[in-house]
Design a protein around this motif. Sequence first.
Motif, PDB file in Angstrom:
ATOM      1  N   LEU A  96       0.822  -1.216   0.000  1.00 34.24           N
ATOM      2  CA  LEU A  96       0.000   0.000   0.000  1.00 34.24           C
ATOM      3  C   LEU A  96       0.858   1.269   0.000  1.00 34.24           C
ATOM      4  CD1 LEU A  96      -3.033  -1.078   2.236  1.00 34.24           C
ATOM      5  CD2 LEU A  96      -2.916  -0.901  -0.261  1.00 34.24           C
ATOM      6  N   PRO A  97       1.915   1.360   0.863  1.00 36.79           N
ATOM      7  CA  PRO A  97       2.773   2.549   0.754  1.00 36.79           C
ATOM      8  C   PRO A  97       3.418   2.668  -0.629  1.00 36.79           C
ATOM      9  CG  PRO A  97       3.141   1.458   2.853  1.00 36.79           C
ATOM     10  CD  PRO A  97       2.263   0.536   2.041  1.00 36.79           C
ATOM     11  N   ASP A  98       3.787   1.536  -1.222  1.00 33.87           N
ATOM     12  CA  ASP A  98       4.357   1.574  -2.573  1.00 33.87           C
ATOM     13  C   ASP A  98       3.337   2.143  -3.558  1.00 33.87           C
ATOM     14  OD1 ASP A  98       6.596   0.558  -4.433  1.00 33.87           O
ATOM     15  OD2 ASP A  98       4.767  -0.254  -5.340  1.00 33.87           O
ATOM     16  N   SER A  99       2.076   1.716  -3.397  1.00 37.07           N
ATOM     17  CA  SER A  99       1.011   2.232  -4.242  1.00 37.07           C
ATOM     18  C   SER A  99       0.846   3.742  -4.027  1.00 37.07           C
ATOM     19  CB  SER A  99      -0.290   1.476  -3.923  1.00 37.07           C
ATOM     20  OG  SER A  99      -1.387   2.097  -4.525  1.00 37.07           O
ATOM     21  N   GLY A 100       0.980   4.185  -2.755  1.00 40.27           N
ATOM     22  CA  GLY A 100       0.915   5.620  -2.444  1.00 40.27           C
ATOM     23  C   GLY A 100       1.994   6.402  -3.191  1.00 40.27           C
ATOM     24  N   HIS A 101       3.199   5.831  -3.207  1.00 39.59           N
ATOM     25  CA  HIS A 101       4.308   6.424  -3.954  1.00 39.59           C
ATOM     26  C   HIS A 101       3.940   6.621  -5.415  1.00 39.59           C
ATOM     27  CE1 HIS A 101       8.047   7.390  -2.253  1.00 39.59           C
ATOM     28  NE2 HIS A 101       8.304   6.216  -1.699  1.00 39.59           N
ATOM     29  N   ILE A 102       3.392   5.552  -6.008  1.00 41.72           N
ATOM     30  CA  ILE A 102       3.019   5.600  -7.429  1.00 41.72           C
ATOM     31  C   ILE A 102       1.954   6.672  -7.653  1.00 41.72           C
ATOM     32  CG2 ILE A 102       2.001   4.275  -9.343  1.00 41.72           C
ATOM     33  CD1 ILE A 102       3.321   1.767  -8.077  1.00 41.72           C
ATOM     34  N   GLN A 103       0.960   6.742  -6.726  1.00 42.04           N
ATOM     35  CA  GLN A 103      -0.094   7.763  -6.854  1.00 42.04           C
ATOM     36  C   GLN A 103       0.501   9.164  -6.863  1.00 42.04           C
ATOM     37  OE1 GLN A 103      -3.032   6.676  -7.571  1.00 42.04           O
ATOM     38  NE2 GLN A 103      -2.305   4.620  -7.099  1.00 42.04           N
ATOM     39  N   GLU A 104       1.440   9.412  -5.943  1.00 41.68           N
ATOM     40  CA  GLU A 104       2.056  10.738  -5.862  1.00 41.68           C
ATOM     41  C   GLU A 104       2.825  11.057  -7.130  1.00 41.68           C
ATOM     42  OE1 GLU A 104       4.067  11.975  -2.143  1.00 41.68           O
ATOM     43  OE2 GLU A 104       3.314  10.079  -1.337  1.00 41.68           O
ATOM     44  N   PHE A 105       3.566  10.046  -7.598  1.00 40.86           N
ATOM     45  CA  PHE A 105       4.394  10.216  -8.787  1.00 40.86           C
ATOM     46  C   PHE A 105       3.532  10.527 -10.009  1.00 40.86           C
ATOM     47  CE2 PHE A 105       6.570   8.326 -12.448  1.00 40.86           C
ATOM     48  CZ  PHE A 105       7.783   8.992 -12.385  1.00 40.86           C
ATOM     49  N   GLU A 106       2.472   9.740 -10.179  1.00 42.17           N
ATOM     50  CA  GLU A 106       1.599   9.944 -11.341  1.00 42.17           C
ATOM     51  C   GLU A 106       0.848  11.262 -11.248  1.00 42.17           C
ATOM     52  OE1 GLU A 106      -0.710   6.385 -11.765  1.00 42.17           O
ATOM     53  OE2 GLU A 106       0.959   5.358 -12.770  1.00 42.17           O
ATOM     54  N   ASN A 107       0.496  11.639  -9.993  1.00 37.13           N
ATOM     55  CA  ASN A 107      -0.228  12.884  -9.785  1.00 37.13           C
ATOM     56  C   ASN A 107       0.627  14.089 -10.190  1.00 37.13           C
ATOM     57  OD1 ASN A 107      -0.856  15.141  -7.362  1.00 37.13           O
ATOM     58  ND2 ASN A 107      -2.608  14.348  -8.504  1.00 37.13           N
ATOM     59  N   GLU A 108       1.922  14.024  -9.871  1.00 36.23           N
ATOM     60  CA  GLU A 108       2.839  15.094 -10.240  1.00 36.23           C
ATOM     61  C   GLU A 108       2.853  15.276 -11.752  1.00 36.23           C
ATOM     62  OE1 GLU A 108       6.345  14.533  -7.304  1.00 36.23           O
ATOM     63  OE2 GLU A 108       7.178  15.162  -9.240  1.00 36.23           O
ATOM     64  N   THR A 110       0.495  14.266 -13.929  1.00 33.77           N
ATOM     65  CA  THR A 110      -0.812  14.785 -14.352  1.00 33.77           C
ATOM     66  C   THR A 110      -0.874  16.296 -14.143  1.00 33.77           C
ATOM     67  OG1 THR A 110      -1.767  12.736 -13.563  1.00 33.77           O
ATOM     68  CG2 THR A 110      -3.320  14.498 -14.035  1.00 33.77           C
ATOM     69  N   ASN A 111      -0.420  16.731 -12.954  1.00 34.89           N
ATOM     70  CA  ASN A 111      -0.519  18.159 -12.640  1.00 34.89           C
ATOM     71  C   ASN A 111       0.350  19.020 -13.547  1.00 34.89           C
ATOM     72  OD1 ASN A 111      -2.512  18.070 -10.758  1.00 34.89           O
ATOM     73  ND2 ASN A 111      -1.134  17.975  -8.987  1.00 34.89           N
ATOM     74  N   ARG A 112       1.529  18.510 -13.932  1.00 31.21           N
ATOM     75  CA  ARG A 112       2.371  19.265 -14.861  1.00 31.21           C
ATOM     76  C   ARG A 112       1.604  19.507 -16.164  1.00 31.21           C
ATOM     77  NH1 ARG A 112       7.524  16.008 -15.087  1.00 31.21           N
ATOM     78  NH2 ARG A 112       7.307  15.457 -12.890  1.00 31.21           N
ATOM     79  N   LYS A 113       0.919  18.459 -16.621  1.00 28.16           N
ATOM     80  CA  LYS A 113       0.134  18.596 -17.861  1.00 28.16           C
ATOM     81  C   LYS A 113      -1.031  19.553 -17.668  1.00 28.16           C
ATOM     82  CE  LYS A 113      -0.912  14.388 -19.339  1.00 28.16           C
ATOM     83  NZ  LYS A 113      -1.229  13.201 -20.128  1.00 28.16           N
ATOM     84  N   ARG A 114      -1.714  19.416 -16.509  1.00 28.43           N
ATOM     85  CA  ARG A 114      -2.886  20.272 -16.243  1.00 28.43           C
ATOM     86  C   ARG A 114      -2.494  21.731 -16.188  1.00 28.43           C
ATOM     87  NH1 ARG A 114      -7.636  17.894 -14.305  1.00 28.43           N
ATOM     88  NH2 ARG A 114      -8.184  19.877 -13.325  1.00 28.43           N
ATOM     89  N   LYS A 119      -5.313  24.342 -16.373  1.00 27.50           N
ATOM     90  CA  LYS A 119      -6.287  23.763 -15.426  1.00 27.50           C
ATOM     91  C   LYS A 119      -5.695  23.745 -14.020  1.00 27.50           C
ATOM     92  CE  LYS A 119      -8.243  20.566 -18.844  1.00 27.50           C
ATOM     93  NZ  LYS A 119      -8.122  19.174 -19.289  1.00 27.50           N
ATOM     94  N   PRO A 120      -6.549  23.791 -12.972  1.00 27.20           N
ATOM     95  CA  PRO A 120      -6.011  23.754 -11.603  1.00 27.20           C
ATOM     96  C   PRO A 120      -5.461  22.361 -11.271  1.00 27.20           C
ATOM     97  CG  PRO A 120      -8.412  23.685 -11.568  1.00 27.20           C
ATOM     98  CD  PRO A 120      -8.008  23.881 -12.998  1.00 27.20           C
ATOM     99  N   PRO A 121      -4.433  22.272 -10.411  1.00 31.81           N
ATOM    100  CA  PRO A 121      -3.881  20.965 -10.043  1.00 31.81           C
ATOM    101  C   PRO A 121      -4.885  20.138  -9.245  1.00 31.81           C
ATOM    102  CG  PRO A 121      -2.900  22.702  -8.706  1.00 31.81           C
ATOM    103  CD  PRO A 121      -3.766  23.384  -9.727  1.00 31.81           C
ATOM    104  N   VAL A 122      -4.698  18.830  -9.242  1.00 31.60           N
ATOM    105  CA  VAL A 122      -5.584  17.936  -8.469  1.00 31.60           C
ATOM    106  C   VAL A 122      -4.766  17.189  -7.414  1.00 31.60           C
ATOM    107  CG1 VAL A 122      -7.363  17.584 -10.224  1.00 31.60           C
ATOM    108  CG2 VAL A 122      -5.302  16.170 -10.289  1.00 31.60           C
ATOM    109  N   GLU A 123      -5.452  16.644  -6.428  1.00 31.34           N
ATOM    110  CA  GLU A 123      -4.812  15.890  -5.340  1.00 31.34           C
ATOM    111  C   GLU A 123      -4.571  14.445  -5.793  1.00 31.34           C
ATOM    112  OE1 GLU A 123      -4.350  16.648  -1.718  1.00 31.34           O
ATOM    113  OE2 GLU A 123      -4.157  18.588  -2.738  1.00 31.34           O
TER     114      GLU A 123
END
Length: 418
Positions: A96-108, A110-114, A119-123
């Motif tokens: 689960l923490p590894d999955s959290g890492h991946i979520q943060e990484f992918e979110n970063e 996504t936000n660069r593209k947004r 567009k406003p950044p997302v959590e």
Amino acid sequence: MKITFLGAAKTVTGSCFFVETASSKFLVDCGMFQGYSKNNALNEEDFPFNVEELDYIFLTHAHIDHSGRIPRLYIKGFEGEVIATKPTVELCAIMLPDSGHIQEFENEWTNRKRIRAGKPPVEPLYTYQDAVDCLKLFRKVSYDEVVKINDEIRVRFKDAGHILGSAIIEMWITERGEETKIVFSGDLGNRDMPILKDPSIIESADYLVIESTYGNRLHKERVNKAEHFLDLINATIEQGGNVIIPSFAVGRTQELIYELNKKKEVCDEKLKMLFATPVYIDSPMAISATEVFRNNLDCYDEEAREYIENGDNPLDFPGLQFTRTADESKALNERKESSIIISASGMCEAGRIKHHLKHNLWRKDSTIIFVGYQAEGTLGRRLLDGAKKVRLFGEEISVEARIEMIEGFSGHADKEGF
Ligand SMILES: [Zn+2]
């Protein structure tokens, strides 16, 4: 009692059942939808129940498509217990923490593209820290023991033989003086899987909720898979290349180590060559997961226990090396001699495997061996489908290496249970 199916009804992933009884509300599994990007939107959707009213989650096993949204539930206000077997709890503490890492990484990403699109950044779905925090809700239970959860619910976890810690959950629910037995199969393993015990036989149930990933398929080549695997490795070493095996960190990697370890007893020229070649496990999560396997010997089948009783660790052999740090991982690509590298992720979407592919895909003498299912839209799938060029780290890489798939190396039972 009312059961609502919240995932997995049409897609393969995102298993989740919501059960309401006279005085309790609980989930069986709370998995993540994986693969296509439209599934990301499903992960972000609000839960169709009041999270704060939820009393328990009963977890069949640690795979992310069964456990991956538990940290999400936690940040939405879930404070109940997550009840699972000891190995499942220990594997979740890694996955689960590894999955959290991946979520943060992918979110970063996504936000660069947004931001570029105005567009406003997302959590992120949840963070590494959210996943670590939610682990305090987990409670370990033993296999085969009837556990009284409250006046209404009793449960028993039976071995499902799918991955370490996996369980079929039997539940006895008493409402208005009447008892109903309901059974959740989770994912079921095959008979004669390496390391794991065969799935338990359940005698009876009033209701049975069964999952069937490979319900309409049969695994091929089960008998010869180890032989074929060995031949591929030898052919590659002979021509001086590397063998790269993208593997799921939990389950598949430990099966591979086990199969290779078993082979070392047979005195054969081919095997001598294999065992003269270093085998690297290059995935921090696979290394931690292998430790969990080593700590739960009581869950092994008879064959694996025999190795242990004879003083042999079935998850170790001479030549096997674990690389933890990023520097050790990079050093693997500077070696001149052949090596066998097992690395995650299994579908080549993230993790260190991408570096090993970058250094080996263009080499005619190297072989990439897939040992697990490759979902549509993943790099692994594109390679299997015969892509001639792929992009890795912004660089176009020509695919010259031999690409192979060992079928039947799967932790799911097919429709005949093999
Ligand atoms: Zn599973």
